[in-house]
Each structure stands twice: as C-alpha cells, then as structure tokens.
Design a protein around this motif. Sequence first.
Motif, PDB file in Angstrom:
ATOM      1  N   ALA A 120       0.834  -1.206   0.000  1.00  0.00           N
ATOM      2  CA  ALA A 120       0.000   0.000   0.000  1.00  0.00           C
ATOM      3  C   ALA A 120       0.868   1.256   0.000  1.00  0.00           C
ATOM      4  O   ALA A 120       0.585   2.222  -0.728  1.00  0.00           O
ATOM      5  N   VAL A 121       1.928   1.246   0.777  1.00  0.00           N
ATOM      6  CA  VAL A 121       2.838   2.401   0.806  1.00  0.00           C
ATOM      7  C   VAL A 121       3.613   2.484  -0.506  1.00  0.00           C
ATOM      8  O   VAL A 121       3.881   3.575  -1.010  1.00  0.00           O
ATOM      9  N   ARG A 122       3.931   1.341  -1.070  1.00  0.00           N
ATOM     10  CA  ARG A 122       4.622   1.339  -2.364  1.00  0.00           C
ATOM     11  C   ARG A 122       3.739   1.974  -3.442  1.00  0.00           C
ATOM     12  O   ARG A 122       4.224   2.717  -4.291  1.00  0.00           O
ATOM     13  N   ASP A 123       2.431   1.726  -3.400  1.00  0.00           N
ATOM     14  CA  ASP A 123       1.499   2.365  -4.339  1.00  0.00           C
ATOM     15  C   ASP A 123       1.497   3.874  -4.155  1.00  0.00           C
ATOM     16  O   ASP A 123       1.476   4.638  -5.129  1.00  0.00           O
ATOM     17  N   LEU A 124       1.524   4.308  -2.900  1.00  0.00           N
ATOM     18  CA  LEU A 124       1.571   5.747  -2.603  1.00  0.00           C
ATOM     19  C   LEU A 124       2.889   6.342  -3.106  1.00  0.00           C
ATOM     20  O   LEU A 124       2.913   7.432  -3.690  1.00  0.00           O
ATOM     21  N   GLU A 125       3.965   5.611  -2.913  1.00  0.00           N
ATOM     22  CA  GLU A 125       5.273   6.063  -3.398  1.00  0.00           C
ATOM     23  C   GLU A 125       5.277   6.182  -4.922  1.00  0.00           C
ATOM     24  O   GLU A 125       5.806   7.157  -5.476  1.00  0.00           O
ATOM     25  N   GLN A 126       4.696   5.215  -5.609  1.00  0.00           N
ATOM     26  CA  GLN A 126       4.634   5.268  -7.072  1.00  0.00           C
ATOM     27  C   GLN A 126       3.834   6.480  -7.538  1.00  0.00           C
ATOM     28  O   GLN A 126       4.180   7.111  -8.541  1.00  0.00           O
ATOM     29  N   ALA A 127       2.772   6.802  -6.807  1.00  0.00           N
ATOM     30  CA  ALA A 127       1.993   8.000  -7.143  1.00  0.00           C
ATOM     31  C   ALA A 127       2.857   9.247  -6.995  1.00  0.00           C
ATOM     32  O   ALA A 127       2.815  10.154  -7.828  1.00  0.00           O
ATOM     33  N   ALA A 128       3.670   9.300  -5.928  1.00  0.00           N
ATOM     34  CA  ALA A 128       4.547  10.451  -5.713  1.00  0.00           C
ATOM     35  C   ALA A 128       5.612  10.533  -6.805  1.00  0.00           C
ATOM     36  O   ALA A 128       5.941  11.616  -7.288  1.00  0.00           O
ATOM     37  N   ARG A 129       6.122   9.402  -7.206  1.00  0.00           N
ATOM     38  CA  ARG A 129       7.139   9.386  -8.261  1.00  0.00           C
ATOM     39  C   ARG A 129       6.558   9.762  -9.624  1.00  0.00           C
ATOM     40  O   ARG A 129       7.277  10.175 -10.513  1.00  0.00           O
ATOM     41  N   SER A 130       5.236   9.618  -9.782  1.00  0.00           N
ATOM     42  CA  SER A 130       4.599   9.921 -11.069  1.00  0.00           C
ATOM     43  C   SER A 130       4.327  11.411 -11.255  1.00  0.00           C
ATOM     44  O   SER A 130       3.807  11.805 -12.295  1.00  0.00           O
ATOM     45  N   LEU A 131       4.667  12.220 -10.268  1.00  0.00           N
ATOM     46  CA  LEU A 131       4.432  13.663 -10.399  1.00  0.00           C
ATOM     47  C   LEU A 131       5.152  14.195 -11.622  1.00  0.00           C
ATOM     48  O   LEU A 131       6.229  13.713 -11.957  1.00  0.00           O
ATOM     49  N   PRO A 132       4.615  15.123 -12.306  1.00  0.00           N
ATOM     50  CA  PRO A 132       3.508  16.016 -11.956  1.00  0.00           C
ATOM     51  C   PRO A 132       2.133  15.477 -12.324  1.00  0.00           C
ATOM     52  O   PRO A 132       1.161  16.203 -12.244  1.00  0.00           O
ATOM     53  N   ASP A 133       2.019  14.213 -12.701  1.00  0.00           N
ATOM     54  CA  ASP A 133       0.726  13.639 -13.101  1.00  0.00           C
ATOM     55  C   ASP A 133       0.294  12.544 -12.124  1.00  0.00           C
ATOM     56  O   ASP A 133       0.321  11.355 -12.475  1.00  0.00           O
ATOM     57  N   PRO A 134      -0.116  12.910 -10.906  1.00  0.00           N
ATOM     58  CA  PRO A 134      -0.505  11.878  -9.943  1.00  0.00           C
ATOM     59  C   PRO A 134      -1.849  11.247 -10.325  1.00  0.00           C
ATOM     60  O   PRO A 134      -2.626  11.836 -11.072  1.00  0.00           O
ATOM     61  N   PRO A 135      -2.126  10.062  -9.835  1.00  0.00           N
ATOM     62  CA  PRO A 135      -3.423   9.438 -10.123  1.00  0.00           C
ATOM     63  C   PRO A 135      -4.551  10.208  -9.432  1.00  0.00           C
ATOM     64  O   PRO A 135      -4.318  10.984  -8.508  1.00  0.00           O
ATOM     65  N   ASP A 136      -5.765   9.982  -9.891  1.00  0.00           N
ATOM     66  CA  ASP A 136      -6.920  10.685  -9.339  1.00  0.00           C
ATOM     67  C   ASP A 136      -7.328  10.180  -7.963  1.00  0.00           C
ATOM     68  O   ASP A 136      -7.985  10.878  -7.215  1.00  0.00           O
ATOM     69  N   ASP A 137      -6.960   8.959  -7.607  1.00  0.00           N
ATOM     70  CA  ASP A 137      -7.445   8.334  -6.379  1.00  0.00           C
ATOM     71  C   ASP A 137      -6.464   8.457  -5.209  1.00  0.00           C
ATOM     72  O   ASP A 137      -6.263   7.507  -4.452  1.00  0.00           O
ATOM     73  N   LEU A 138      -5.871   9.632  -5.042  1.00  0.00           N
ATOM     74  CA  LEU A 138      -4.892   9.822  -3.968  1.00  0.00           C
ATOM     75  C   LEU A 138      -5.490   9.560  -2.587  1.00  0.00           C
ATOM     76  O   LEU A 138      -4.843   8.942  -1.735  1.00  0.00           O
ATOM     77  N   ALA A 139      -6.705  10.015  -2.353  1.00  0.00           N
ATOM     78  CA  ALA A 139      -7.330   9.806  -1.039  1.00  0.00           C
ATOM     79  C   ALA A 139      -7.487   8.317  -0.760  1.00  0.00           C
ATOM     80  O   ALA A 139      -7.262   7.854   0.368  1.00  0.00           O
ATOM     81  N   ALA A 140      -7.840   7.549  -1.777  1.00  0.00           N
ATOM     82  CA  ALA A 140      -7.990   6.099  -1.603  1.00  0.00           C
ATOM     83  C   ALA A 140      -6.636   5.445  -1.311  1.00  0.00           C
ATOM     84  O   ALA A 140      -6.557   4.536  -0.484  1.00  0.00           O
ATOM     85  N   LEU A 141      -5.582   5.907  -1.954  1.00  0.00           N
ATOM     86  CA  LEU A 141      -4.253   5.352  -1.706  1.00  0.00           C
ATOM     87  C   LEU A 141      -3.799   5.630  -0.270  1.00  0.00           C
ATOM     88  O   LEU A 141      -3.244   4.747   0.390  1.00  0.00           O
ATOM     89  N   VAL A 142      -4.042   6.840   0.205  1.00  0.00           N
ATOM     90  CA  VAL A 142      -3.682   7.189   1.584  1.00  0.00           C
ATOM     91  C   VAL A 142      -4.497   6.356   2.566  1.00  0.00           C
ATOM     92  O   VAL A 142      -3.967   5.813   3.540  1.00  0.00           O
ATOM     93  N   ARG A 143      -5.790   6.221   2.296  1.00  0.00           N
ATOM     94  CA  ARG A 143      -6.666   5.432   3.170  1.00  0.00           C
ATOM     95  C   ARG A 143      -6.204   3.973   3.221  1.00  0.00           C
ATOM     96  O   ARG A 143      -6.136   3.363   4.286  1.00  0.00           O
ATOM     97  N   GLN A 144      -5.861   3.395   2.066  1.00  0.00           N
ATOM     98  CA  GLN A 144      -5.392   2.001   2.037  1.00  0.00           C
ATOM     99  C   GLN A 144      -4.111   1.837   2.848  1.00  0.00           C
ATOM    100  O   GLN A 144      -3.951   0.851   3.576  1.00  0.00           O
ATOM    101  N   ALA A 145      -3.197   2.776   2.735  1.00  0.00           N
ATOM    102  CA  ALA A 145      -1.947   2.701   3.494  1.00  0.00           C
ATOM    103  C   ALA A 145      -2.228   2.803   4.995  1.00  0.00           C
ATOM    104  O   ALA A 145      -1.630   2.077   5.796  1.00  0.00           O
ATOM    105  N   ASP A 146      -3.132   3.703   5.388  1.00  0.00           N
ATOM    106  CA  ASP A 146      -3.472   3.856   6.804  1.00  0.00           C
ATOM    107  C   ASP A 146      -4.157   2.600   7.355  1.00  0.00           C
ATOM    108  O   ASP A 146      -3.856   2.150   8.463  1.00  0.00           O
TER     109      ASP A 146
END
Length: 183
Positions: A120-146
Amino acid sequence: MDSVLTQLPALLGVLVGTIGTMVATAVTERGRWRRNQTVRWDERRLDAYADFTRAVKEIHLVSRGMLSGHRPGSRTPVLDREDGITRLAEADVRHTLTWEAVLLLGDATTVRAASTWRRAVRDLEQAARSLPDPPDDLAALVRQADEARDDFYRAARGGLGVRGGTVEQFRRPTERRTPAARN
C-alpha cells in the motif's frame, strides 16, 4: 547383613530423593531456558518490527509530502519533488534491510500484514514518483496505506502479546460515532 537390610529403605529413600531433585531441577532449568529464549526472540522481533515501521512510515510521509499539493485539504507540508525522490531512495534502502528482519523473525500473520502495508505504501510512493501527473485516487491510496498500517500494528501486537488501547490511525466509517453518540 542385617544392618544392610535395615538401612536399605533409608538408602532407597536417599536415592529416590536425589533422582527426584535432579529431575525437578532439570525440568525447572529447561522451562527457564525456554522462557529466556522466548523473551530474547520477542525482543528481537519487537526491534525488527519497530525498525520496519520507521522505514515504511518514512516512505509514507515523504510520499505524502510530495503529493500534498495535489491533495485538497492536506495538512502535510509540500515537499519538493527532487528532494523527495532523493529521500525516497535513501528510505528504500533502509526499508529493504528492515524487511529482511521481519521476514526472518515475524510470525505468518504479521508478515502478511507487513507485506500488505508495504504494498500500500509502495502504491503511494509510485503516485509520488509519477508527479507532476498523480493518479486521481490519492485519497484512496492514503486510506489504504493507513488501514494496512493499522492491520500490521494489530498483528504485530497480537504476535508479541502486547495489550492496551487501540493504535488505529484510520477509523473505518462503520466505527465512527455519530455526533449524538459522543454526548
């Protein structure tokens, strides 16, 4: 010969007492050794879990900082992408090393929970690495990691026999109290 026969019960009593003492001492020492081994491994397991937690949490926090500008209402300070990438690389090394200790010392339930949190944290990290084009479901990624973090903590505490209050970072919607229930 009579004196030997009269003393035989006493000699047998001493022999049985000696053997009983030796057996009791061996059983006691064996139990003490097992308890000491359990404590020793529990201490090492606790250290492994704590080190792993710090490494994964660091990746989580750096990723959230990098994504903060793309998450409305985020209170995490914005972290520059280049600085974040450097910090993620350093944290990933620590994470990889601590993961091995969790695999070696963790019980099956805790290792599964750690693996889920790690993904779950790796997914969040991949989203951060994809900047400046992050995925639309950031809140879901944070929730899954938590949620995965909470599951890992429950498993680790259960495996170590730690009792106490909740460690949940994320409350599931069904567990939230209504305003009327708080009064």
